[in-house]
Design a protein around this motif. Structure first.
Motif, mmCIF file in Angstrom:
data_model
loop_
_atom_site.group_PDB
_atom_site.id
_atom_site.type_symbol
_atom_site.label_atom_id
_atom_site.label_comp_id
_atom_site.label_asym_id
_atom_site.label_seq_id
_atom_site.Cartn_x
_atom_site.Cartn_y
_atom_site.Cartn_z
ATOM 1 N N LYS A 32 0.701 -1.189 0.111
ATOM 2 C CA LYS A 32 -0.028 0.002 -0.050
ATOM 3 C C LYS A 32 0.881 1.300 -0.097
ATOM 4 C CE LYS A 32 -4.335 -1.484 2.108
ATOM 5 N NZ LYS A 32 -5.257 -0.671 1.389
ATOM 6 N N ASP A 81 -7.460 -1.753 4.638
ATOM 7 C CA ASP A 81 -8.236 -1.562 3.563
ATOM 8 C C ASP A 81 -9.463 -0.671 4.010
ATOM 9 O OD1 ASP A 81 -7.197 -3.019 1.321
ATOM 10 O OD2 ASP A 81 -8.623 -4.458 1.232
ATOM 11 N N GLU A 82 -9.899 -0.601 5.072
ATOM 12 C CA GLU A 82 -10.996 0.077 5.325
ATOM 13 C C GLU A 82 -10.587 1.550 5.738
ATOM 14 O OE1 GLU A 82 -12.834 -2.073 8.528
ATOM 15 O OE2 GLU A 82 -13.584 -3.593 7.144
ATOM 16 N N PRO A 85 -9.379 3.898 2.409
ATOM 17 C CA PRO A 85 -10.184 3.124 1.102
ATOM 18 C C PRO A 85 -9.769 3.990 -0.103
ATOM 19 C CG PRO A 85 -11.256 5.188 2.488
ATOM 20 C CD PRO A 85 -9.993 4.742 3.258
ATOM 21 N N GLN A 90 -5.820 -2.012 -2.920
ATOM 22 C CA GLN A 90 -6.875 -2.699 -1.866
ATOM 23 C C GLN A 90 -6.533 -4.087 -1.953
ATOM 24 O OE1 GLN A 90 -9.636 -0.877 -0.179
ATOM 25 N NE2 GLN A 90 -7.753 0.279 -0.643
ATOM 26 N N LYS A 94 -12.981 -6.887 -4.680
ATOM 27 C CA LYS A 94 -14.015 -6.039 -5.074
ATOM 28 C C LYS A 94 -15.386 -7.001 -4.849
ATOM 29 C CE LYS A 94 -12.134 -2.258 -7.632
ATOM 30 N NZ LYS A 94 -12.091 -1.470 -8.798
#
Length: 257
Positions: A32, A81-82, A85, A90, A94
């Motif tokens: 990330k 991930d949350e 966002p 991610q 999905k």
């Protein structure tokens, strides 16, 4: 770099160098592209900060975000991930169906596959033979899912790039080659588990993974000492340095998450 959720956000990770659970979070943060401070814990002399942030289980990893601690590796992965966002990378799929499948097999990894390989590592003789059979039975379920299940035909469980389930299963599976040498057993035969074997080799060749996972030699030295302790040939705490495989609970190895 500025963290996307808030310019005042800060991340701090408490971990242990040999803990596959810690590696999960380090890899996720790297994928990330999130900056964080890392605190290495000596789990035979746990720091007051670790005990403050995870007083119930007293395990690593613990991620502290804006001063608030999140323990347990799977919970941290979901949190990342949350909480970010808008991050382009991610971890979870999905599709709700794919998310459910990834979560199911992540639970399977920690609940059944990890303890099965831990039993091999912590045993010898006839007990070890039975433990190897049990581990291979569990791994056949993963191989079948890669062959005919929802993940069939994919390079990684998440598609063309590594994601949530690849992180959970991959951070730990690199110990298998180490365990094979230390325990003198064969766990993953490419002819019996061709899809799992190919996936693991591909996972291990990713630059982000190479940057996180300790060298084979370092893992080997640690595993030899740990096996001696688990088989009753040495002193000290078995959790001094980190859990070896995702889901491992053998002696004090279960003190990690």
């Amino acid at each position: 770099m500025e963290i996307e959720n808030s310019s005042s956000s800060s991340l701090k990770l408490f971990g242990s160098w040999a803990s596959s659970y810690t590696h999960r979070i380090q890899l996720a943060l790297k994928l990330k592209n999130l900056t964080f401070d890392y605190i290495e814990e000596d789990l035979s002399h746990k720091s007051p900060a670790l005990l403050l942030h995870n007083p119930i289980y007293q395990k690593v990893p613990v991620l502290v975000a804006d001063g608030r601690p999140i323990p347990e590796s799977l919970l941290i992965l979901h949190f990342l991930d949350e909480y970010f966002p808008h991050n382009p990378r991610q971890l979870l799929p999905k599709s709700p169906h794919d998310r459910a499948a990834a979560r199911f097999w992540a639970h399977f990894t920690d609940d059944r596959l990890g303890p099965a390989v831990a039993a091999v590592f912590a045993s010898s003789g006839d007990t070890q033979v039975a433990a190897v059979d049990r581990f291979r039975s569990e791994l056949r379920l993963v191989e079948a899912e890669l062959t005919d299940g929802v993940f069939a035909g994919r390079r990684f469980f998440s598609g063309d790039q590594i994601g949530f389930l690849d992180i959970v299963l991959g951070c730990g599976s690199y110990w298998l080659a180490v365990f094979e040498e230390v325990a003198e057993v064969k766990l993953v035969d490419a002819g019996v588990f061709p899809r799992f074997h190919a996936w693991l080799r591909d996972f291990e060749e990713q630059d982000e993974v190479k940057a996180i996972i300790p060298s084979f030699g370092k893992l080997l030295g640690y595993a030899r000492g740990l096996r001696k302790i688990l088989l009753g040939g040495g002193g000290g705490e078995a959790d001094n340095g980190g859990g070896a495989v995702a889901g491992v609970e053998a002696g004090d190895m279960g003190k990690l998450q």
